[in-house]
Enzyme design. Structure first.
Site, PDB file in Angstrom:
ATOM      1  N   CYS A 122       2.136   6.612  -3.242  1.00  0.00           N
ATOM      2  CA  CYS A 122       1.271   5.998  -2.631  1.00  0.00           C
ATOM      3  C   CYS A 122       1.697   4.722  -1.370  1.00  0.00           C
ATOM      4  O   CYS A 122       0.465   4.811  -0.300  1.00  0.00           O
ATOM      5  CB  CYS A 122      -0.728   6.171  -2.894  1.00  0.00           C
ATOM      6  SG  CYS A 122      -0.243   7.317  -4.273  1.00  0.00           S
ATOM      7  N   HIS A 257      -5.737   4.018   1.059  1.00  0.00           N
ATOM      8  CA  HIS A 257      -4.741   4.784   0.861  1.00  0.00           C
ATOM      9  C   HIS A 257      -6.336   5.549  -0.062  1.00  0.00           C
ATOM     10  O   HIS A 257      -6.761   5.996  -0.622  1.00  0.00           O
ATOM     11  CB  HIS A 257      -3.877   4.210  -0.019  1.00  0.00           C
ATOM     12  CG  HIS A 257      -3.841   5.614  -1.644  1.00  0.00           C
ATOM     13  ND1 HIS A 257      -3.496   6.912  -0.957  1.00  0.00           N
ATOM     14  CD2 HIS A 257      -3.568   6.085  -2.369  1.00  0.00           C
ATOM     15  CE1 HIS A 257      -3.261   8.064  -2.235  1.00  0.00           C
ATOM     16  NE2 HIS A 257      -3.392   7.195  -3.163  1.00  0.00           N
ATOM     17  N   ASN A 288      -6.013  13.249  -2.184  1.00  0.00           N
ATOM     18  CA  ASN A 288      -5.062  12.868  -2.369  1.00  0.00           C
ATOM     19  C   ASN A 288      -3.775  12.997  -1.571  1.00  0.00           C
ATOM     20  O   ASN A 288      -3.027  13.313  -2.534  1.00  0.00           O
ATOM     21  CB  ASN A 288      -5.248  11.965  -4.185  1.00  0.00           C
ATOM     22  CG  ASN A 288      -3.743  11.090  -4.441  1.00  0.00           C
ATOM     23  OD1 ASN A 288      -2.900  10.746  -3.043  1.00  0.00           O
ATOM     24  ND2 ASN A 288      -4.004  10.374  -5.065  1.00  0.00           N
TER      25      ASN A 288
END
EC number: 2.3.1.180
Length: 332
Positions: A122, A257, A288
């Site tokens: 990420c 993020h 996500n």
């Protein structure tokens, strides 16, 4: 005395264009609830996620990347032939070699651009952005394409109550090019390998047996990751502000993020961001998407007018490894 000539790159670099691609299929929480014992209210309260996008067979890592990249190149006002480097951050391209970046560079029509993949979870977009900045300043490329792309639906265990609702698919891309003033601040990045077990693939590829076992998936220790992200990543974000020589009051936009809205809210509180700072919350409808989440969120903020060209934004990615990367940028 060295006989090597000094590099003739640009004094600084900046993001010149951004593009994104979200798969056409929108998946609401109700679909996730078909295989786990939970509720829509529980998922929203724990993560903020209402829907996510899942890719079809045709929406491959390469295909999504090409769509996002085409938009970023057009937004930057350059041609693909001018791209000198293609950096792809992904954990869901399942061929060890060759790098998917080489296929993307070719299909976009670049002129034999340097092309490689990175695996930084990420935080991958931040890692790629930092590498691109270095290439511009060093002079090895005039324009570099940075892509974050994931098909995390391929790595999701739909029966795992802790993670089944988290992940989505998509691609985000930016073009980085030369600038006369600093528009990408110093990067604060690093890793904490002693915590690597908190987010991991369930089964190594070498141990996967398609005849007897489940396909490998991403698993995590939710509470441990949450505490690390909230407390440690807020410190990293502050360090990025300090390195750029600005304060929270100087910020226009915060693009963390898109892992979990509770983490985002906690970071905003810890950093004491003023009310005028626009906060990306793309996680609500995109889920996500790991390396793709920051450029996708950036693109949406600009497209909706919630952020504008020239705004000063703090971006921070963090995840499996555990790895992280934070910097301050001027939006394209």
């Amino acid at each position: 005395m060295s006989k090597i000539k000094p590099s003739k790159g640009a004094p600084y670099a900046r993001i010149l264009g951004v593009g994104g691609y979200r798969p056409t299929r929108v998946v609401p929480n109700e679909v996730i609830l078909e295989k786990i014992d939970s509720s829509d209210e529980w998922i929203r309260s724990r993560s903020g996620i209402q829907t996510r996008h899942w890719a079809s067979d045709e929406e491959t890592v390469a295909a999504m990347s090409i769509e996002a990249s085409g938009k970023a190149i057009a937004d930057a006002g350059i041609s693909a032939e001018q791209i000198g480097g293609v950096i792809v951050s992904t954990v869901s391209h399942f061929k060890q070699t060759p790098a998917i970046a080489t296929e993307i560079a070719d299909k976009l029509g670049t002129d034999k651009a340097a092309a490689f993949d990175i695996s930084a979870g990420c935080a991958g977009f931040g890692y790629g952005l930092t590498l691109a900045k270095g290439m511009i300043i060093e002079g090895s490329a005039q324009y570099v394409l940075v892509i974050g792309v994931e098909r995390l639906s391929d790595l999701t265990d739909l029966e795992d109550r802790a993670t089944a609702f988290l992940f989505g698919d998509g691609a985000g891309a930016v073009v980085v090019g030369p600038a006369k003033e600093p528009h990408i601040g110093p990067t604060i990045w690093g890793s904490e390998g002693d915590k690597s077990e908190t987010i991991k693939q369930t089964v190594p590829w070498t141990e996967y047996d398609s005849t007897t076992g489940k396909f490998p998936a991403i698993t995590q220790e939710g509470q441990a990751v949450f505490r690390w992200a909230v407390f440690e990543m807020a410190k990293v974000a502050q360090q990025a502000l300090d390195a750029a020589g600005i304060t929270p009051n100087d910020l226009d936009v915060f693009i963390p993020h898109q892992a979990n809205e509770r983490i985002i809210d906690s970071m905003v509180k810890t950093l004491k961001l003023p009310e005028h700072v626009t906060v990306a919350r793309d996680v609500r409808t995109t889920g996500n998407t790991s390396a793709a989440s920051i450029p996708l969120a950036m693109e949406r903020l600009l497209a909706t007018g919630e952020a504008k060209s020239g705004d000063t934004a703090l971006v921070i990615g963090f995840g499996a490894g555990l790895v992280y990367a934070a910097t301050v940028v001027t939006l394209p």
